[in-house]
Design an enzyme around this catalytic site. Structure first.
Site, PDB file in Angstrom:
ATOM      1  N   CYS A  11      -8.882  -3.940  -2.709  1.00 34.04           N
ATOM      2  CA  CYS A  11     -10.134  -4.474  -2.183  1.00 34.04           C
ATOM      3  C   CYS A  11     -10.621  -3.474  -1.142  1.00 34.04           C
ATOM      4  O   CYS A  11      -9.816  -2.726  -0.571  1.00 34.04           O
ATOM      5  CB  CYS A  11      -9.932  -5.825  -1.496  1.00 34.04           C
ATOM      6  N   ASP A  12     -11.908  -3.478  -0.903  1.00 31.71           N
ATOM      7  CA  ASP A  12     -12.466  -2.627   0.144  1.00 31.71           C
ATOM      8  C   ASP A  12     -13.505  -3.421   0.909  1.00 31.71           C
ATOM      9  O   ASP A  12     -14.334  -4.111   0.316  1.00 31.71           O
ATOM     10  CB  ASP A  12     -13.106  -1.374  -0.454  1.00 31.71           C
TER      11      ASP A  12
END
Length: 423
Positions: A11-12
C-alpha cells in the site's frame, strides 16, 4: 501458523501540506493494495448518538461504543467492519499499511489495523484526536487476526497516515507498542515499512523499556523507532516496499510547491514505480484522494474510485452535507450466513461484487480485448473525471457557491454517469 511470506503486497499513502501544495490545502492520498479478487466498497455511515453501555462489533472483537460517533465515508474490503481508508465529517482522513516488525504477530483475533482506521475516524474530530483514540484502543485490545478473506491466516501489524486541515501524523506500530511523528509542513509518504526514525513526537510509555528488555537497544545514544523495531532480515515484500517508498518520496519532491489533487491521482496511477499494483496475487483494489482546505468555510472534497486499478478508474467526488443520497451501486451485497462471520471463518466464498465493480470489470476486459475501443473508453472516463475535478476546483477556489442539494447527489450522480459508459 500465520503466513509469514505471502505474495508481494503493498500500500502507499501520501500527504502534502503547504508550502508543497499549490494552494492553502492539505492533500491526502492512498492506494489500497489487496488480494486480487477482493472487492472494495465505499460506505457512508451517518453520525450517531449511543446509549451508555452500548457495544460495537468490529471485524472480530466487540468493544465499548463511544457516546457519539462522527459521520464517515469509508473505502473498505467488503467482508470486514473497518476500512483501508476514509474520512469523517470534520475533515479527518486516515489510511493504513501492513508492516512486519520484531514484535511477534498476534494469531488471536483482536482489532485489525483497518478497524482502528474506522474507530479513529468515528471518534476523532482532528487528526491528533483520532490518533489518541487509536493508540488507546491499540494498547487496550492489541491488534491481530487474519487480514485476508481466506482460510490460511494472513497477519500483519500496521502503520497509519492521518491528516486534517491543519496537520498530519504518521503512526507506526509493533504489537501494542507505537511511535508517532507530527507533520506540520511539506510532504510525507509511507509504504509498508517503519519510517519514523529519531523524529518521534509521541510514543508508547513503555516503548524504550521494551526495546532494552529485548536487547534491541542499549539505551545509549538517540533512539530510532525504525532502526530498533524493524526486522534484521527483511522479507522480500518489505525490501520491495523500500523501492516504492523511495519512488514515492521522489515523486513528491519533483512536484513540491505545485501539488494538487491531480498530482496525487497521477502518483497513485504510477505503475513504473510499483505504486499502482497489478501483480499476480495483489492489485490496487481502491484509491482515494482528499483535499482539505485550511479555510474552514470551504468544504473538504474526497475522491474515491470504488474500483480496482486507478490507471483505469474514475476518481469521483464526495462531500459531507445533510441529506446525502445513498449510492447502492458501490455497496456490496450482504449475506445471512457470511463466511467471514462464521466460526471457523472463510470456509466458503461468496460473490461480493457490487454493481459498479461488475460493470467496471467488464469494461477492463473490453480494454484488454479491443485496444482501440479500450482507449476510447479510457479517454471518455478521463473526461468524466476532469469534469468532476473542474467543478470541485471551482468550489474550492470560491468561484461558485456550494449548493447543498447538488452536493448531496454528487457522488451518486458521478457513479451513475460512469456506469452509463459501461453499458
Amino acid at each position: 501458523m500465520a503466513e509469514r511470506d505471502p505474495a508481494p503486497s503493498s500500500c502507499d499513502c501520501f500527504v502534502a501540506l503547504p508550502p508543497h501544495t499549490a494552494a492553502p490545502v492539505v492533500i491526502f492520498g492512498k492506494n489500497a493494495d489487496r488480494p486480487c479478487h477482493e472487492v472494495q466498497e465505499v460506505v457512508y455511515v451517518p453520525a450517531a448518538i449511543h446509549q451508555p453501555g452500548d457495544k460495537v462489533q468490529c471485524t472480530y472483537l466487540e468493544i465499548e461504543q463511544a457516546e457519539r460517533t462522527h459521520a464517515v465515508v469509508l473505502s473498505r474490503p467488503a467482508w470486514l467492519w473497518g476500512a483501508e481508508m476514509g474520512a469523517n465529517e470534520h475533515g479527518v482522513c486516515v489510511g493504513n499499511e501492513g508492516v512486519w516488525t520484531r514484535e511477534p504477530l498476534g494469531e488471536d483475533e483482536a482489532l485489525l489495523g483497518m478497524d482502528l482506521v474506522r474507530l479513529g475516524l468515528e471518534r476523532g474530530s482532528s487528526a491528533r484526536e483520532a490518533l489518541e483514540v487509536m493508540v488507546a484502543l491499540l494498547e487496550r485490545y492489541g491488534q491481530g487476526g487474519s487480514c485476508k478473506e481466506e482460510p490460511e491466516p494472513f497477519v500483519y501489524h500496521n502503520t497509519f497516515l492521518l491528516a486534517d486541515r491543519v496537520e498530519a501524523w504518521v503512526l507506526e506500530t509493533a504489537g501494542r507498542y507505537w511511535a508517532a511523528q507530527q507533520i506540520r509542513e511539506g510532504s510525507r509518504n509511507i509504504s509498508n515499512q517503519l519510517s519514523i526514525g529519531r523524529e518521534i513526537t509521541a510514543e508508547h510509555a513503555g516503548l524504550r523499556q521494551r526495546a532494552r528488555s529485548q536487547g534491541w537497544w542499549s539505551g545509549d545514544g538517540e533512539f530510532s523507532f525504525a532502526e530498533v523495531f524493524s526486522l534484521t532480515h527483511q522479507p522480500a515484500r518489505m525490501e520491495a516496499a523500500k523501492a516504492r517508498y523511495r519512488a514515492g518520496k521522489e515523486l513528491l519532491r519533483q512536484h513540491a510547491g505545485h501539488i494538487t489533487a491531480e498530482t496525487f491521482m497521477a502518483i497513485l496511477r504510477d505503475k513504473a514505480s510499483g505504486i499502482c499494483v497489478d501483480s499476480e496475487g495483489f492489485r490496487t483494489a481502491g484509491s482515494m484522494v482528499s483535499v482539505l482546505p485550511q479555510d474552514p468555510t470551504l468544504p473538504c472534497v474526497h475522491f474515491f474510485t470504488a474500483t480496482p486499478d486507478p490507471s483505469r478508474s474514475v476518481f469521483k467526488p464526495f462531500v459531507f452535507v445533510a441529506g446525502l443520497k445513498p449510492v447502492p451501486q458501490v455497496r456490496s451485497p450482504t449475506f445471512r450466513d457470511d463466511p467471514a462471520k462464521q466460526i471457523p471463518r472463510f470456509q466458503s466464498t461468496v460473490d461480493r461484487r457490487h454493481e459498479l465493480y461488475r460493470r467496471h470489470q467488464a469494461a477492463l476486459e473490453l480494454m484488454e480485448r479491443d485496444q482501440e475501443q479500450g482507449q476510447k473508453l479510457l479517454q471518455t472516463l478521463r473526461d468524466l473525471e476532469k469534469q468532476g475535478l473542474e467543478g470541485m476546483n471551482a468550489l474550492l477556489g470560491g468561484m461558485v457557491a456550494p449548493r447543498p442539494e447538488e452536493l448531496a447527489d454528487l457522488f451518486f450522480d458521478c457513479v451513475e454517469a460512469e456506469m452509463k459508459f459501461y453499458t
